[in-house]
Design a protein around this motif. Structure first.
Motif, short mmCIF file in Angstrom:
data_model
loop_
_atom_site.label_atom_id
_atom_site.label_comp_id
_atom_site.label_asym_id
_atom_site.label_seq_id
_atom_site.Cartn_x
_atom_site.Cartn_y
_atom_site.Cartn_z
N CYS A 169 -69.08 12.31 10.29
CA CYS A 169 -69.85 11.26 9.62
C CYS A 169 -69.10 9.96 9.46
O CYS A 169 -69.70 8.89 9.38
CB CYS A 169 -70.37 11.77 8.28
N GLY A 170 -67.77 10.01 9.45
CA GLY A 170 -67.00 8.78 9.39
C GLY A 170 -66.49 8.35 10.74
O GLY A 170 -65.70 7.40 10.84
N ALA A 171 -66.94 9.02 11.79
CA ALA A 171 -66.40 8.78 13.13
C ALA A 171 -67.16 7.67 13.86
O ALA A 171 -68.31 7.37 13.55
CB ALA A 171 -66.45 10.06 13.95
N THR A 172 -66.51 7.11 14.86
CA THR A 172 -67.15 6.13 15.73
C THR A 172 -67.74 6.83 16.94
O THR A 172 -67.48 8.00 17.22
CB THR A 172 -66.12 5.11 16.22
N THR A 173 -68.56 6.10 17.67
CA THR A 173 -69.11 6.64 18.91
C THR A 173 -67.99 7.02 19.88
O THR A 173 -68.07 8.05 20.56
CB THR A 173 -70.06 5.60 19.55
N ALA A 174 -66.93 6.23 19.91
CA ALA A 174 -65.79 6.55 20.78
C ALA A 174 -65.14 7.87 20.38
O ALA A 174 -64.68 8.63 21.25
CB ALA A 174 -64.77 5.42 20.73
N ASP A 175 -65.11 8.17 19.09
CA ASP A 175 -64.54 9.43 18.63
C ASP A 175 -65.34 10.63 19.14
O ASP A 175 -64.77 11.68 19.45
CB ASP A 175 -64.50 9.48 17.09
N PHE A 176 -66.64 10.47 19.23
CA PHE A 176 -67.47 11.55 19.79
C PHE A 176 -67.23 11.66 21.30
O PHE A 176 -67.11 12.75 21.85
CB PHE A 176 -68.95 11.29 19.51
N ASN A 177 -67.15 10.53 21.97
CA ASN A 177 -67.02 10.55 23.42
C ASN A 177 -65.71 11.16 23.88
O ASN A 177 -65.65 11.77 24.96
CB ASN A 177 -67.15 9.13 23.98
N ASP A 178 -64.64 11.03 23.09
CA ASP A 178 -63.38 11.65 23.50
C ASP A 178 -63.19 13.04 22.90
O ASP A 178 -62.15 13.67 23.09
CB ASP A 178 -62.18 10.75 23.19
N GLY A 179 -64.23 13.51 22.18
CA GLY A 179 -64.21 14.88 21.69
C GLY A 179 -63.69 15.08 20.29
O GLY A 179 -63.89 16.15 19.70
N LYS A 180 -63.04 14.07 19.71
CA LYS A 180 -62.46 14.24 18.37
C LYS A 180 -63.51 14.62 17.33
O LYS A 180 -63.25 15.42 16.43
CB LYS A 180 -61.77 12.95 17.93
N ALA A 181 -64.67 14.00 17.43
CA ALA A 181 -65.71 14.21 16.42
C ALA A 181 -66.86 15.09 16.93
O ALA A 181 -67.80 15.35 16.18
CB ALA A 181 -66.27 12.86 15.97
N ALA A 182 -66.79 15.55 18.16
CA ALA A 182 -67.91 16.28 18.76
C ALA A 182 -67.91 17.75 18.32
O ALA A 182 -67.80 18.67 19.13
CB ALA A 182 -67.84 16.18 20.28
N MET A 183 -68.01 17.94 17.02
CA MET A 183 -68.04 19.29 16.44
C MET A 183 -69.43 19.56 15.90
O MET A 183 -69.84 19.00 14.88
CB MET A 183 -67.01 19.41 15.30
N GLY A 184 -70.17 20.41 16.60
CA GLY A 184 -71.50 20.77 16.14
C GLY A 184 -71.54 22.22 15.72
O GLY A 184 -70.51 22.88 15.59
N THR A 185 -72.75 22.72 15.53
CA THR A 185 -72.95 24.14 15.25
C THR A 185 -73.76 24.79 16.36
O THR A 185 -74.20 25.92 16.22
CB THR A 185 -73.70 24.34 13.92
N GLY A 186 -73.96 24.07 17.47
CA GLY A 186 -74.86 24.53 18.52
C GLY A 186 -74.29 25.62 19.40
O GLY A 186 -73.15 26.07 19.22
N PRO A 187 -75.08 26.05 20.39
CA PRO A 187 -74.69 27.18 21.23
C PRO A 187 -73.49 26.91 22.14
O PRO A 187 -72.85 27.85 22.62
CB PRO A 187 -75.95 27.48 22.05
N VAL A 191 -66.17 20.34 25.67
CA VAL A 191 -64.87 20.52 26.34
C VAL A 191 -64.39 19.20 26.93
O VAL A 191 -63.25 18.79 26.71
CB VAL A 191 -64.96 21.59 27.45
N GLU A 192 -65.28 18.52 27.64
CA GLU A 192 -64.83 17.32 28.38
C GLU A 192 -66.01 16.43 28.69
O GLU A 192 -67.12 16.91 28.97
CB GLU A 192 -64.16 17.77 29.69
N TYR A 193 -65.77 15.12 28.63
CA TYR A 193 -66.77 14.13 29.03
C TYR A 193 -66.10 13.12 29.92
O TYR A 193 -65.22 12.38 29.48
CB TYR A 193 -67.37 13.47 27.78
N VAL A 194 -66.51 13.08 31.18
CA VAL A 194 -65.99 12.10 32.13
C VAL A 194 -67.19 11.27 32.58
O VAL A 194 -67.98 11.72 33.43
CB VAL A 194 -65.32 12.77 33.35
N PRO A 195 -67.40 10.09 31.99
CA PRO A 195 -68.58 9.30 32.32
C PRO A 195 -68.74 9.11 33.82
O PRO A 195 -67.78 8.81 34.54
CB PRO A 195 -68.31 7.96 31.61
N GLY A 196 -69.95 9.32 34.28
CA GLY A 196 -70.25 9.19 35.69
C GLY A 196 -69.94 10.40 36.53
O GLY A 196 -70.33 10.47 37.69
N ASP A 197 -69.26 11.39 35.94
CA ASP A 197 -68.86 12.55 36.73
C ASP A 197 -69.31 13.89 36.13
O ASP A 197 -69.94 14.68 36.81
CB ASP A 197 -67.35 12.57 36.91
#
Length: 530
Positions: A169-187, A191-197
């Motif tokens: 909730c205090g994270a930036t969009t960049a924090d989600f994109n590099d995985g730092k904040a990408a913590m959900g409860t989903g299935p 692991v990794e996000y490489v834009p365009g790839d």
């Protein structure tokens, strides 16, 4: 098999096929080639199909949606109104985020505070959140209050991904994109996000809904349709979305390939500049200035009559679209039984232009994306040719959606929409007519969260009144009637110009079956091995 030209095609249609494809044995990894790439891992950054599709695999919602967008328990196990203006949500206990932290009401409160306020969002979720107050009763009970009765509360909250108070909730969009904040409860876990790839996900071993079948999921954006098909046939991916209409016949006859089809809730439509007398891409014949003729309902109706939706279906979409006369296809809540697609009438279009004082037409540029919707650039080109035939000399400019949507929303002077006539699509996130009415048709009002995607800035106080009344009408029959009336009035005034509803096709290797979704999402947990 139900014809794809009827609006009631609902279930998956699987085609067993007959020539050869080299196919290694199925593994526990799933590789998916998608037509449109997500622009962010931040689930609140952009209310856009490709983004929501990825978010749905990493993050849960309070209420999840099934393949026909039926509401199902998610992070809330139950919900109900406890008085005229308060809904109570009982939360699921024992759920943990991917980093092991427990899910509680604090995560819900911070989620709904953050979602409408993400900086630089091209299209936010504010429509679904504004006017609601969230209160923690205890760790697993949340009350949501509104000023007036609000019967569509569950529909609204089924579209907002829930994030972690601790890291999200205090994270930036960049924090989600590099995985730092990408913590959900989903299935699946990020692991990794490489834009365009690629986007790489891993199974959430502790998922409350049961461990997903696939250990690892790789989502690869493959913009070009022929390239997606080639990747499937070569075994580079196991499944693809957005099968090109021109390849469906061939794939039906290809051994080792299975197709699945379903009608989408997405309407493809035109937004028309209805707020500027000097519209930037409208000119008089010869290029001089002209008072914006698109402000005239007769001109908008002429544009609609000049478009042959059947020709687009047959020639551009290879039969795989349903001509549209309103915001949602038959069978969805709040549609009108009085509205039909506008009939192709070029002579009527010319007569209307004469009545509007532009008998010789005018010059216009139509803008659209070239990598977002099925055959989007071809549709734009076809519409331009049809408008030119009735005297509206139309040029075409298409561009990647990564550029297009920002310009279409805020690229003009003063942060206003830039273009004069645009091709866009809208899928009803909540599965009923209030979604497009609030987002596309209602008067733009950032404070109220209304008209968030109203890029033509159409405004009709009566439609606003009907929508607002519907949103506080508890009786389903009366609410549906109000939504239908609002739709009828908006369509009569050409608030938007609907073109068609998409019919979507997925292809997979034999042994993998995909259940189509009306929201068009390609979700790894909807793919099953056989």
């Amino acid at each position: 098999m139900t014809s794809v030209r009827t609006p009631l095609l609902r279930a998956a249609v699987a085609f067993a096929c007959a020539a050869a494809v080299s196919a290694p044995a199925l593994a526990s990894d799933l590789r998916i080639g998608v037509a449109s790439e997500a622009t962010s891992i931040d689930p609140h950054f952009h209310n856009l199909g490709p983004n929501n599709q990825v978010a749905s695999q990493i993050f849960d919602r309070l209420i999840n949606q099934g393949d026909r967008q039926q509401l199902q328990p998610g992070l809330a196990v139950s919900w109900k109104p406890i008085d005229n203006t308060t809904w109570e949500f009982k939360l699921r206990e024992g759920v943990t985020f991917h980093d092991g932290s427990p899910f509680t009401a604090d995560d819900v409160l911070c989620t709904f505070a953050r979602a409408p306020e993400v900086p630089n969002s091209p299209a936010s979720f504010s429509t679904y959140i504004k006017g609601k107050t969230f209160k923690k009763v205890d760790d697993f009970t949340v009350h949501v209050t509104t000023d007036e009765p609000y019967p569509t509360m569950a529909n609204d909250l089924s579209v907002i991904p829930v994030i972690s108070d601790e890291v999200g909730c205090g994270a930036t969009t960049a924090d989600f994109n590099d995985g730092k904040a990408a913590m959900g409860t989903g299935p699946f876990k990020f692991v990794e996000y490489v834009p365009g790839d690629r986007i790489v996900l891993a199974a959430n071993e502790d998922y409350w809904g049961g461990r997903p079948e696939w250990d690892k999921v790789t989502i690869k954006p493959i913009k070009a349709g022929p390239s997606r098909v080639a990747a499937l046939l070569a075994g580079d991916v196991d499944m693809i979305s957005g099968v090109p209409t021109t390849d469906i016949g061939t794939l039906k006859e290809t051994k080792g390939i299975v197709l699945s089809q379903g009608v989408s809730n997405r309407v493809i439509y035109l937004h028309v500049d209805q707020f500027r007398e000097d519209s930037p891409f409208v000119k008089a014949n010869g290029g001089g200035d002209i008072k914006n003729p698109l402000l005239d309902q007769k001109v908008r109706l002429a544009i609609s009559k000049a478009i042959s939706r059947e020709l687009i279906r047959d020639r551009v979409m290879e039969g795989l679209s349903i001509p549209a006369g309103q915001l949602l296809p038959d069978g969805f809540f709040g549609v009108s039984d009085k509205l039909k697609p506008e009939a192709y009438d070029p002579e009527g279009a010319k007569a209307l232009l004469a009545e509007a004082g532009v008998p010789d037409g005018f010059e216009l540029t139509i803008h659209g994306p070239n990598d977002r919707y099925i055959n989007d650039a071809k549709i734009v080109e076809g519409i331009a040719q049809m408008l030119t035939r009735v005297g509206i000399k139309t040029k075409v400019e298409t561009m990647p959606r990564s550029v297009y949507f920002k310009r279409a929303s805020t690229g003009g002077e003063g942060g206003l929409p830039e273009f004069s006539l645009i091709l866009v699509g809208w899928g009803a996130g909540s599965g009923e007519a209030s979604s497009p009415l609030r987002s596309l048709i209602a008067t733009y009002d950032k404070e109220k969260g209304m008209g968030a995607a109203n890029r033509g800035r159409h405004s009709d106080a009566k439609v606003d009144e009907l929508v607002e009344q519907a949103l506080k009408t508890v009786d389903d029959g009366k609410r549906a009637a109000l939504l239908a009336e609002a739709t009828e009035r908006a369509m009569a005034n050409l608030a938007i110009i609907p073109i068609h509803y998409q019919v979507n096709t997925w292809a997979s290797r034999e042994g993998i079956v995909y259940t189509p979704r009306s929201d068009e999402y390609t979700l790894a947990h909807y793919a099953r091995s056989q």
